[in-house]
Enzyme design. Structure first.
Site, PDB file in Angstrom:
ATOM      1  N   ASP A 389      23.257  43.429  68.877  1.00 50.29           N
ATOM      2  CA  ASP A 389      22.378  43.251  70.028  1.00 50.29           C
ATOM      3  C   ASP A 389      23.132  43.428  71.334  1.00 50.29           C
ATOM      4  O   ASP A 389      22.678  44.123  72.255  1.00 50.29           O
ATOM      5  CB  ASP A 389      21.741  41.860  69.961  1.00 50.29           C
ATOM      6  CG  ASP A 389      20.345  41.844  70.539  1.00 50.29           C
ATOM      7  OD1 ASP A 389      19.792  42.933  70.804  1.00 50.29           O
ATOM      8  OD2 ASP A 389      19.778  40.755  70.741  1.00 50.29           O
ATOM      9  N   ASP A 442      14.246  39.456  67.321  1.00 50.95           N
ATOM     10  CA  ASP A 442      14.605  38.176  67.925  1.00 50.95           C
ATOM     11  C   ASP A 442      13.831  37.015  67.318  1.00 50.95           C
ATOM     12  O   ASP A 442      14.152  35.848  67.579  1.00 50.95           O
ATOM     13  CB  ASP A 442      14.349  38.223  69.438  1.00 50.95           C
ATOM     14  CG  ASP A 442      15.189  39.281  70.123  1.00 50.95           C
ATOM     15  OD1 ASP A 442      16.347  39.443  69.728  1.00 50.95           O
ATOM     16  OD2 ASP A 442      14.680  39.960  71.031  1.00 50.95           O
TER      17      ASP A 442
END
Length: 541
Positions: A389, A442
């Protein structure tokens, strides 16, 4: 991934969904970030870039507002329309405003086409003619950043300079060429520091993980076990057979599988970045609809079976499908109609609701199929996702000159289409509209760990206070809060949410386990004994 299912569909479905969802770990907004740190800076060329609303009237009739972008130089515009001046517009002569004109611009807003000279040169000529403002018409639909040249160190431009898209500018030019009176009003409304949509998105993400973790408990084990057998029911619905089928359909994530999928997610993200197009996004939309239909169908049928177990007993024989539960078939047709309606109206203002419903149902279903066996595998998966990420949101900008994750999430070069693997909520109090959004990754990544904590607490008869589930839910909520705080402090620049969520979930369970003396048990814990034969694609953790 590993699975012992004798029926390939659930395993393939879960692997496919996990593959194309796992790469989208991003919290942000759908607007363009207009910061520019690379352009020449000087006291006279240091304006912050701001979006500008251009209200216009043609022959006294108000038209649709145009969006513009102010220049790095010149005067700043007022934030309220009441404080802005409504002035007539005039075409520059010559149209590029690169040489002095015999026409006087006093009391007018000058319209100029882009090209042939620097933006600062156009502004100086318009100002020397007495113009109140300069509006530059771009030669394409995007808004270009009007900056200064390296030698523009002593500018004296005191009028606002704004760029508008090609289509809007050509419409204004046509009206002026036809002799109609065109009036413009320029102002730059400010965005609220925090919009209520962020609160809704936070509640949506936290609520999705809560529902996914408690889903089997809420719907009842046997009813939940039946959800993947509804389209092809057996002659007997014995609980033992159903339970055995579900156990075969569960995908236990291994350490090797976790690394493999994160690597493949990176490759998939690069593929989207380099070959993004409308047809490519359409492939993702079709996949999203297929996954959304399956997830929505599973959720609805599970809830119906919780109320009445006999719903699944009434069957009908159909060509190709064979024996099909009537209730399941009706629910499937409804889910398909819902997904088709969303796909057909995906650009409407209300389409976010359908996308979120399909997305939430899909995430809940994925979190029922994919499971972490212990904290060891969770550490491998979440640490890899943590690095992934951060790299694709922040570090990739140094390599590709732009953030790969943000470009893909915004849908740049996609022909007006947008990536569907996001939960999004429209901004309520933002004068510019738009959406706040969060990537499925997420929710799925931390959700896998939180779901494991729920199963661990239940198996070990732990309460809320001395268990892990409640604390991880609090940690996830706090981590998401920190994500939006970072989004606010970085002026809307997209954030790698796992940068905040991984320490607040994986770090928290590690600290709690260490303090309680249970970390070794968590590290090596497994909900079931591994089978004697090799499992799935990637073996054991």
């Amino acid at each position: 991934m590993a699975s012992s299912s004798s029926c390939p569909y659930p395993r393939v479905f879960a692997a496919l969904i996990f593959f194309f969802l796992i790469g989208f770990s991003f919290v942000g907004a759908d607007d363009v970030n207009h910061d520019d740190e690379d352009s020449p800076q000087s006291p006279s060329c240091n304006n912050p870039f701001q979006l500008v609303k251009v209200k216009h009237w043609v022959a006294g009739a108000e038209g649709e507002n145009l969006d513009g972008l102010n220049a790095k130089f010149g005067a700043l515009l007022p934030s309220n329309a009441e404080k802005a001046l409504r002035l007539p517009a005039i075409l520059a002569n010559p149209a590029n405003c690169c040489s002095n004109s015999s026409s006087k611009f006093s009391g007018f807003i000058v319209l100029s086409v882009r090209g042939d000279c620097d933006f600062t040169k156009k502004a100086e000529i318009a100002q020397s003619g007495g113009a109140a403002a300069l509006v530059v018409i771009n030669d394409e639909e995007d808004l270009y950043k009007m900056v200064c040249a390296d030698n523009d160190t002593a500018l004296n431009i005191s009028i606002p300079v704004v760029m508008i898209p090609k289509s809007g500018g050509e419409a204004l030019n046509k009206s002026l060429a036809n002799g109609q009176k065109v009036e413009l009003l320029l102002y730059a409304p400010k965005r609220p520091v925090v919009d209520l949509s962020v609160v809704f998105l936070w509640m949506m993400a936290v609520g999705t993980i809560l529902c996914a973790s408690c889903w089997s408990e809420f719907t009842g084990s046997q009813q939940s076990d039946e959800r993947y057998n509804e389209l092809s029911p057996k002659e007997s619905f014995k609980a033992e057979t159903v339970l055995d089928d579900l156990e075969k359909e569960v995908l236990d994530i291994s350490a090797k599988g976790a690394i493999f999928f994160v690597i493949m997610a990176s490759a998939f993200l690069l593929l989207l970045y380099f070959f993004m197009s409308s047809w490519f996004v359409w492939v993702l939309i079709v996949l999203f609809c297929i996954g959304g239909v399956e997830g929505m169908h599973a959720c609805i049928v599970s809830l119906m079976l919780r109320k009445c177990r006999n719903y699944g007993q009434t069957i009908v024989s159909l060509p190709l499908l064979g024996e099909v539960s009537i209730v399941s078939l009706v629910v499937l047709l409804f889910c398909m109609a819902f997904a088709i309606f969303w796909a057909a109206t995906r650009k409407a203002s209300y389409s976010w609701f359908g996308q979120d419903v399909l997305g939430i149902c899909l995430i809940i279903t994925v979190l029922q199929i994919a499971r972490l066996p212990n904290v060891k595998v969770a550490t491998v998966l979440l640490c890899c996702a943590f690095i992934y990420d951060i790299f694709w949101v922040f570090i990739s900008e140094a390599i590709f000159n732009e953030s790969v994750m943000i470009v893909v999430a915004r849908g740049d070069n996609s022909g007006g289409e947008s990536i569907p693997m996001l939960l999004r909520v429209p901004r309520i109090f933002d004068p510019w509209g738009g959406y706040d959004m969060i990537g499925f990754g997420d929710i799925i990544f931390p959700g896998l760990l939180i779901s494991f904590a729920f199963r661990y607490d239940k198996a070990n008869k732990k309460g809320m206070s001395n268990g892990y589930f409640l604390w991880l839910m609090i940690g996830y909520g706090f981590g998401l809060f920190l994500t939006y705080l970072g989004l606010c402090l970085m002026d809307g620049h997209g954030q790698p949410a796992l940068l905040y969520l991984v320490p607040c979930t994986l770090g928290l369970i590690g600290i709690l386990g260490l303090v309680r003396g249970e970390l070794k048990h968590l590290w090596n814990y497994a909900t079931e004994e591994p089978p004697s034969s090799p499992r799935g694609l990637s073996g054991e953790a």
